[in-house]
Design a protein around this motif. Structure first.
Motif, short mmCIF file in Angstrom:
data_model
loop_
_atom_site.label_atom_id
_atom_site.label_comp_id
_atom_site.label_asym_id
_atom_site.label_seq_id
_atom_site.Cartn_x
_atom_site.Cartn_y
_atom_site.Cartn_z
N GLN A 148 -12.42 5.08 1.79
CA GLN A 148 -11.16 4.62 1.81
C GLN A 148 -10.44 5.35 0.38
N ILE A 149 -9.21 5.77 0.78
CA ILE A 149 -8.57 6.45 -0.38
C ILE A 149 -7.01 5.81 -0.32
N LEU A 150 -6.88 5.24 -1.48
CA LEU A 150 -5.62 4.41 -1.49
C LEU A 150 -4.74 5.17 -2.65
N GLU A 151 -3.38 5.56 -2.56
CA GLU A 151 -2.57 5.90 -3.54
C GLU A 151 -1.55 4.88 -4.00
N VAL A 152 -1.52 4.62 -5.28
CA VAL A 152 -0.53 3.71 -5.69
C VAL A 152 0.21 4.30 -6.80
N ASP A 153 1.54 3.88 -6.98
CA ASP A 153 2.45 4.48 -7.83
C ASP A 153 1.92 4.05 -9.34
N SER A 154 1.54 2.86 -9.72
CA SER A 154 0.94 2.69 -10.87
C SER A 154 0.05 1.24 -10.84
N LEU A 155 -1.30 1.55 -11.18
CA LEU A 155 -2.28 0.71 -10.72
C LEU A 155 -2.10 -0.50 -12.03
N GLN A 156 -1.83 -1.62 -11.47
CA GLN A 156 -1.86 -2.64 -12.40
C GLN A 156 -3.02 -3.85 -12.14
N VAL A 157 -3.98 -3.67 -13.18
CA VAL A 157 -5.27 -4.51 -12.94
C VAL A 157 -4.96 -6.10 -12.90
N GLY A 158 -5.37 -6.70 -12.14
CA GLY A 158 -5.13 -8.26 -12.07
C GLY A 158 -3.68 -8.62 -11.25
N GLU A 159 -3.11 -7.48 -10.63
CA GLU A 159 -1.82 -7.74 -10.08
C GLU A 159 -1.93 -7.37 -8.58
N VAL A 160 -1.04 -7.89 -7.60
CA VAL A 160 -0.92 -7.12 -6.22
C VAL A 160 -0.43 -5.76 -6.56
N ASN A 161 -1.42 -4.98 -5.87
CA ASN A 161 -0.60 -3.42 -5.77
C ASN A 161 -0.59 -3.17 -4.51
N ARG A 162 0.52 -2.53 -3.98
CA ARG A 162 1.03 -2.26 -2.91
C ARG A 162 0.72 -0.58 -2.75
N CYS A 163 0.19 -0.08 -1.82
CA CYS A 163 -0.26 1.45 -1.65
C CYS A 163 0.83 2.35 -1.05
N GLN A 164 1.12 3.23 -1.65
CA GLN A 164 1.96 4.17 -0.85
C GLN A 164 1.55 5.11 0.32
N SER A 165 0.11 4.87 0.31
CA SER A 165 -0.53 5.72 1.42
C SER A 165 -2.04 5.17 1.46
N ALA A 166 -2.54 5.24 2.59
CA ALA A 166 -4.24 4.91 2.76
C ALA A 166 -4.66 5.98 3.78
N HIS A 167 -5.79 6.55 3.39
CA HIS A 167 -6.43 7.64 4.30
C HIS A 167 -7.78 7.08 4.11
#
Length: 307
Positions: A13-32
């Motif tokens: 599973q490959i997830l792209e995020v704008d800016s990874l925030q450890v300990g926070e909710v991260n919404r992915c811009q794309s998933a593959h």
């Protein structure tokens, strides 16, 4: 034909995020999603480089169907053996703000003695038709550390071995053609630190003396080193835009195997492998190479023989 064999496939599973925030909710811009793991990546890369290949591995659970469907769509020939435990799922998070890659790697699930035996039997069934073999990946719980040693004993063609620690140590007595641990894995195998380039080269040639005809150490964007007992080469990688580094080591192994299969000298085969790794670096999904791009990168790689 090239055979790729191993016991550590994965569904990726490959997830792209704008800016990874450890300990926070991260919404992915794309998933593959894609079939992956070392043995699968090697088979996919070899297929894209235009060489006939057979990948041999075991898989189980619902991820087996996903892997099989993906490889069928890619027209990658494979022999998938039954495994009771489900095949692992690994996740890669690509932080586009920093360019950093975070891997969440599930260890390969345990295999039974019967499953290991079936894998070895399947390998032996096909290896007589191979021109070169790539044995790759860490061995899961249940597989003996001597497995690669035993498979090498039944193999007459050149073998590229991508392993470390006990698996590598026990296999060296069977004289693999080329081994490609990274520096950390080399240190683990030799049970000592290698803090300088000279010490690293001495460590590599110690592995040569213990049985490996060639040893290759890659260091990402830094120089790649290759040794035999008498020769030392330094290679300068081509520059490539980083999209996803997952699968670069597997593409390196696949490219070297293809280069040797095509009759290139070992140094030129290593350059072909490095070019394959550079092209992989620019792909979102691992090992989906372009032979045209690989040729372009090949011409950019500099090589120097030091000894």
């Amino acid at each position: 034909m090239i055979i790729a064999a191993g016991l550590s496939p994965a569904w990726q599973q490959i997830l792209e995020v704008d800016s990874l925030q450890v300990g926070e909710v991260n919404r992915c811009q794309s998933a593959h999603w894609s079939a992956s793991g070392k043995v699968i990546n090697v088979g996919i890369a070899v297929r894209h480089l235009g060489i006939s290949c057979e990948s041999i591995f075991s898989a189980g659970g619902y991820t087996r169907e996903l892997i099989e469907a993906d490889l069928t769509q890619l027209q990658v020939p494979c022999r998938i053996l039954d495994q009771q435990n489900p095949t692992r799922i690994c996740t890669t998070v690509l932080d586009r703000s920093t360019g950093q890659t975070t891997e969440l790697v599930e260890n390969a699930t345990a295999v039974s003695a019967e499953e290991v035996s079936a894998f070895a039997d399947e390998y032996r069934k096909y290896v007589s038709s191979a021109d070169i073999v790539v044995l790759t990946g860490s061995l899961p719980t249940g597989a003996p550390a001597t497995l690669y040693h035993d498979l090498l004993a039944d193999t007459d063609c050149p073998v590229i071995l991508d392993a470390r620690g006990p698996e590598l140590e026990t296999a060296l007595i069977q004289s693999p053609f080329l081994v490609k641990p990274n520096l950390e894995e080399l240190e683990q195998t030799l049970a000592r630190s290698l803090p300088s380039t000279d010490q690293m080269i001495k460590g590599m040639q110690e592995i040569n003396q213990r049985g490996a005809t060639w040893v290759v150490i890659s260091q990402g964007k830094d120089a790649l080193w290759a040794t035999s007992e008498q020769q030392v080469y330094r290679f300068t990688p081509a520059k490539a835009k980083v999209v996803n580094p997952i699968g670069c080591g597997d593409s390196l192994a696949a490219g070297i195997a293809c280069g040797i299969h095509e009759g290139r000298s070992v140094p030129d085969a290593i350059r072909w492998g490095m070019a394959s790794a550079a092209d992989n670096l620019m792909q979102l999904l691992p090992a989906r190479l372009s032979k045209t791009s690989v040729q372009t990168f090949f011409e950019q790689i500099e090589m120097e023989q030091l000894v």
